[in-house]
Design a protein around this motif. Sequence first.
Motif, PDB file in Angstrom:
ATOM      1  N   ILE A 294       0.785  -1.117   0.129  1.00  0.00           N
ATOM      2  CA  ILE A 294       0.365   0.177   0.145  1.00  0.00           C
ATOM      3  C   ILE A 294       1.157   0.959   0.282  1.00  0.00           C
ATOM      4  O   ILE A 294       0.620   2.577  -0.136  1.00  0.00           O
ATOM      5  N   GLN A 295       1.998   1.298   0.167  1.00  0.00           N
ATOM      6  CA  GLN A 295       2.804   2.556   0.501  1.00  0.00           C
ATOM      7  C   GLN A 295       3.348   2.751  -1.090  1.00  0.00           C
ATOM      8  O   GLN A 295       3.677   3.565  -0.478  1.00  0.00           O
ATOM      9  N   ALA A 296       3.529   1.472  -1.899  1.00  0.00           N
ATOM     10  CA  ALA A 296       4.168   1.754  -2.958  1.00  0.00           C
ATOM     11  C   ALA A 296       2.782   2.450  -4.165  1.00  0.00           C
ATOM     12  O   ALA A 296       3.003   2.469  -5.365  1.00  0.00           O
ATOM     13  N   MET A 297       1.322   2.528  -3.976  1.00  0.00           N
ATOM     14  CA  MET A 297       0.308   2.375  -4.402  1.00  0.00           C
ATOM     15  C   MET A 297       0.110   4.419  -4.274  1.00  0.00           C
ATOM     16  O   MET A 297       0.552   4.344  -3.558  1.00  0.00           O
ATOM     17  N   ARG A 298      -0.642   4.215  -5.334  1.00  0.00           N
ATOM     18  CA  ARG A 298      -0.227   5.561  -6.060  1.00  0.00           C
ATOM     19  C   ARG A 298      -2.226   6.123  -6.042  1.00  0.00           C
ATOM     20  O   ARG A 298      -3.287   5.205  -6.598  1.00  0.00           O
ATOM     21  N   TRP A 299      -2.676   7.101  -5.182  1.00  0.00           N
ATOM     22  CA  TRP A 299      -4.545   7.265  -5.289  1.00  0.00           C
ATOM     23  C   TRP A 299      -4.486   8.362  -6.184  1.00  0.00           C
ATOM     24  O   TRP A 299      -3.775   8.793  -5.754  1.00  0.00           O
TER      25      TRP A 299
END
Length: 299
Positions: A294-299
């Motif tokens: 989740i820390q690597a995901m972009r929102w």
Amino acid sequence: MTDLQDVGAFVAVAQHGGFREAARKTGSSPSQLSEAVRRLEAGLGVRLLHRTTRSVAATDAGQRLLEQLTPALDAVATALDVVNGFRDRPAGRLRLNVPASASKLVLPRILPPFHQAYPDITVEVIVDDSFVDLLRSGCDAGIRYGERMEQDMVATPIGPRQQRFALAASPTYLERHGTPKKPQDLLQHTCLRGRFSSGAMPPWEFEYKGKQVLIEPNGPLIVNLGAAADLKVDVAVAGGGLVYLFEDWLQPYFERGELVPVLERCWPAFPGPLLYYPGRRYLPAPLRAFVDFIQAMRW
């Protein structure tokens, strides 16, 4: 020496408040768990659980034993999880305790690519809008908003960094009753409200002319927030009143024209949700993989 499987059976039953629920969570049968607890009680020479036809609760001795066992079993699980580091990819079970809003608005975007990246990790999601003790609930991590965070927890953003509450009504309702021009007008309208499991019924918050405005509206319907939020939306779509909910929750209804934004310039913004977990040095491999993902995901 007492069989550790019997000890684990006792902990599961005590934590989940009954043999049936513990069996469902552990994949055992109620009769197997009951027999294991009987062996443990016989070996220790003391009753650990009060049993009735309707409930199971720890005795004083059982509660004291549970308090001592929980951190010890956590340490055993952590030690066994070390071997995950020797696998090509992490495996195991990740248990998440999340509110209904996260199960609807956050996890659907995360879980499919996470399962693709980590097919050997099983994610178990417990939807619960009440405040919970992660360790006692047997969960690895939870999702909550900042004001409801447990102490001594590590937190990292998950999902959108900012969200808004939205107000909406159906075109039919607005044609019959008119469109509110300011938050105070809602006191003359039919509003569909929600109540937390604690019994608290939060006011509707708006930003109007640079000030925070709290409205305690009236209406014919009150639902449990989270569990029955969709009922509130369905009633609004049918013309039953105004609904106040997450903007992302209502967005599909806006796009289909089933609901119309109301007082949009007054919708309040707030920080998005956080993933939180105990601040221990070593994280189980499934949780470590999820945090990194989740820390690597972009929102």
